[in-house]
Design a protein around this motif. Structure first.
Motif, PDB file in Angstrom:
ATOM      1  N   ASP A 139       0.677  -1.227   0.153  1.00 44.73           N
ATOM      2  CA  ASP A 139      -0.115  -0.090   0.009  1.00 44.73           C
ATOM      3  C   ASP A 139       0.794   1.137   0.175  1.00 44.73           C
ATOM      4  O   ASP A 139       0.640   2.308  -0.589  1.00 44.73           O
ATOM      5  CB  ASP A 139      -1.107  -0.159   1.217  1.00 44.73           C
ATOM      6  CG  ASP A 139      -2.020  -1.074   1.150  1.00 44.73           C
ATOM      7  OD1 ASP A 139      -2.148  -1.476   0.123  1.00 44.73           O
ATOM      8  OD2 ASP A 139      -2.633  -1.351   2.038  1.00 44.73           O
ATOM      9  N   ARG A 140       2.038   1.336   0.754  1.00 49.79           N
ATOM     10  CA  ARG A 140       2.820   2.412   0.905  1.00 49.79           C
ATOM     11  C   ARG A 140       3.739   2.597  -0.483  1.00 49.79           C
ATOM     12  O   ARG A 140       3.465   3.798  -1.061  1.00 49.79           O
ATOM     13  CB  ARG A 140       3.861   2.208   1.977  1.00 49.79           C
ATOM     14  CG  ARG A 140       3.285   2.545   3.251  1.00 49.79           C
ATOM     15  CD  ARG A 140       4.391   2.420   4.390  1.00 49.79           C
ATOM     16  NE  ARG A 140       5.418   1.446   4.308  1.00 49.79           N
ATOM     17  CZ  ARG A 140       5.436   0.494   5.065  1.00 49.79           C
ATOM     18  NH1 ARG A 140       4.249   0.300   5.873  1.00 49.79           N
ATOM     19  NH2 ARG A 140       6.211  -0.768   5.142  1.00 49.79           N
ATOM     20  N   LEU A 141       3.894   1.785  -1.096  1.00 48.83           N
ATOM     21  CA  LEU A 141       4.568   1.785  -2.485  1.00 48.83           C
ATOM     22  C   LEU A 141       3.363   2.340  -3.612  1.00 48.83           C
ATOM     23  O   LEU A 141       3.987   3.069  -4.442  1.00 48.83           O
ATOM     24  CB  LEU A 141       5.003   0.508  -2.932  1.00 48.83           C
ATOM     25  CG  LEU A 141       6.238   0.117  -2.336  1.00 48.83           C
ATOM     26  CD1 LEU A 141       6.661  -1.545  -2.577  1.00 48.83           C
ATOM     27  CD2 LEU A 141       7.607   0.978  -2.209  1.00 48.83           C
ATOM     28  N   PRO A 154       6.640   0.303 -11.082  1.00 49.34           N
ATOM     29  CA  PRO A 154       5.863  -0.989 -11.103  1.00 49.34           C
ATOM     30  C   PRO A 154       6.736  -2.418 -10.699  1.00 49.34           C
ATOM     31  O   PRO A 154       6.140  -3.149  -9.877  1.00 49.34           O
ATOM     32  CB  PRO A 154       5.393  -1.344 -12.540  1.00 49.34           C
ATOM     33  CG  PRO A 154       5.243   0.131 -12.999  1.00 49.34           C
ATOM     34  CD  PRO A 154       6.523   0.949 -12.277  1.00 49.34           C
ATOM     35  N   PRO A 155       7.737  -2.509 -11.267  1.00 46.98           N
ATOM     36  CA  PRO A 155       8.609  -3.923 -10.859  1.00 46.98           C
ATOM     37  C   PRO A 155       8.866  -3.752  -9.442  1.00 46.98           C
ATOM     38  O   PRO A 155       8.641  -5.027  -8.652  1.00 46.98           O
ATOM     39  CB  PRO A 155       9.928  -3.643 -11.407  1.00 46.98           C
ATOM     40  CG  PRO A 155       9.670  -2.794 -12.511  1.00 46.98           C
ATOM     41  CD  PRO A 155       8.738  -1.820 -12.274  1.00 46.98           C
ATOM     42  N   ALA A 208       7.220  -6.990  -7.099  1.00 48.25           N
ATOM     43  CA  ALA A 208       8.014  -7.791  -6.072  1.00 48.25           C
ATOM     44  C   ALA A 208       7.358  -7.830  -4.614  1.00 48.25           C
ATOM     45  O   ALA A 208       7.254  -8.932  -4.300  1.00 48.25           O
ATOM     46  CB  ALA A 208       9.540  -7.236  -6.005  1.00 48.25           C
ATOM     47  N   ALA A 209       6.852  -6.475  -4.184  1.00 48.96           N
ATOM     48  CA  ALA A 209       6.534  -6.449  -2.925  1.00 48.96           C
ATOM     49  C   ALA A 209       5.035  -7.422  -2.894  1.00 48.96           C
ATOM     50  O   ALA A 209       4.673  -8.134  -1.883  1.00 48.96           O
ATOM     51  CB  ALA A 209       5.996  -5.089  -2.385  1.00 48.96           C
TER      52      ALA A 209
END
Length: 331
Positions: free
Chosen positions: A82-84, A91-92, A96-97
């Motif tokens: 959510d933070r990202l 996007p990558p 990954a997260a």
């Protein structure tokens, strides 16, 4: 169906040493958890699933603590995603997260499915409620009830009085007449179904036992939020989703489990009546049943739970989860 998640351990990002270390630690953690399945194998099928999740199989609660750590790890991974997204990251990095979050969820799902199926949890062995002869409506009754909720009420037409026509005099005929040009007819637009916001699971309630409450009524801690209401109070789906299970026969009594688009599940337990069937689609605010006092209860109320998987042992605090959906529960 055993697995409904899409991502396994093999989908973790491998582009860095840190990701590889995380994948190794996660795999080691899951191997240790799966080793516990040898102990529950000797537990009778009639044993309550709460006993296994609360650590009764190994005495010191190691299993319960391990699943709790997995739930916390998933919620930290979800918060990072959510933070990202809020920071508009590349996007990558977001992918990954998200893959890491899905891997944690997949391991927790497989573990709880195996344990709950072994101890006879109805959600794992009889999600439709047919084998337990649960009070689930027939398909025709469920469809009729759903159409009744969606169909708009017909408006009654009222007759309007018209003014009496007056005969024109010769003087009126001599007056210049204005010609009205008819306007082009417009094709009426098809009304769109308004997007229903997320909502509380019932109305006219007061909050009783909260999440993680302790006491003699629970094997360890309370896994949901209780809404104290009278028997027969309508219970609503908090958001759109698909009915994952409609079961009965255990401590939760008559219950409905709904899977939502974000992957979380909501549980509605101790119902006196169920309006939906497994596999049916529900919208936010749609009635799915009536509150009651079935199962292990001291009085009528609604037990509401939010889970990472459909199975007991993956619950998260329900009120903060509802607040993320802009639902304000009145205390």
């Amino acid at each position: 169906m055993r697995r409904e998640h899409r991502t396994g351990l093999q989908s973790l990002p491998t582009g860095s040493a840190r990701s590889a270390r995380s994948a190794f630690l996660l795999a080691l953690f899951l191997v240790l958890l799966l080793a516990l399945l040898v102990v529950p194998a000797a537990v009778p099928s009639g044993t309550a699933s709460a006993a296994v999740v609360s650590g009764a199989a190994d005495g010191d609660g190691w299993f319960r603590k391990a699943t709790a750590r997995a739930v916390r790890a998933h919620e930290r991974a979800r918060a990072r995603v959510d933070r990202l997204r809020e920071a508009d990251a590349r996007p990558p990095k977001i992918e990954a997260a998200e893959e890491r979050r899905m891997a944690i969820r997949a391991g927790l799902w497989d573990l709880l499915w195996a344990v709950e199926r072994n101890v006879g949890d109805p959600v794992a062995v009889d999600p439709s409620g047919r084998a337990g002869h649960c009070p689930v409506p027939t398909r025709s009754h469920a469809q009729q009830h759903q159409r009744h909720q969606r169909s708009p009420k017909k408006k009654t037409r009222t007759m309007q009085r018209t003014k009496p026509r007056t005969l024109k005099t010769p003087q009126d005929l001599k007056k210049p007449q204005t010609v009205q040009v008819p306007q082009a007819t417009q094709v009426p637009k098809t009304p769109q179904t308004p997007h229903r916001p997320w909502t509380a699971p019932t109305r006219g309630y007061w909050l009783s036992a909260g999440f993680a409450a302790q006491g003699s009524r629970w094997a360890h801690r309370h896994t949901g939020q209780d809404f104290a209401v009278g028997a027969g109070t309508p219970v609503y789906a908090v958001g759109p989703g698909t009915v994952r299970a409609t079961t009965c026969g255990d401590g939760f009594g008559n219950q409905v489990v709904v899977r939502h688009p974000d992957g979380y599940f909501t549980q509605y337990a101790h119902l006196s009546h169920i309006d939906v069937r497994k596999g049916g689609h529900v919208s936010a605010g749609q009635r799915i049943g009536l509150s009651g006092a079935t199962g292990n209860v001291t009085g009528p109320h609604l037990h509401f739970e939010v889970r990472i998987t459909p199975y007991m042992g993956s619950a998260v605090p329900p009120l903060p989860w509802l607040r993320r959906k802009d639902v304000q529960v009145i205390h």
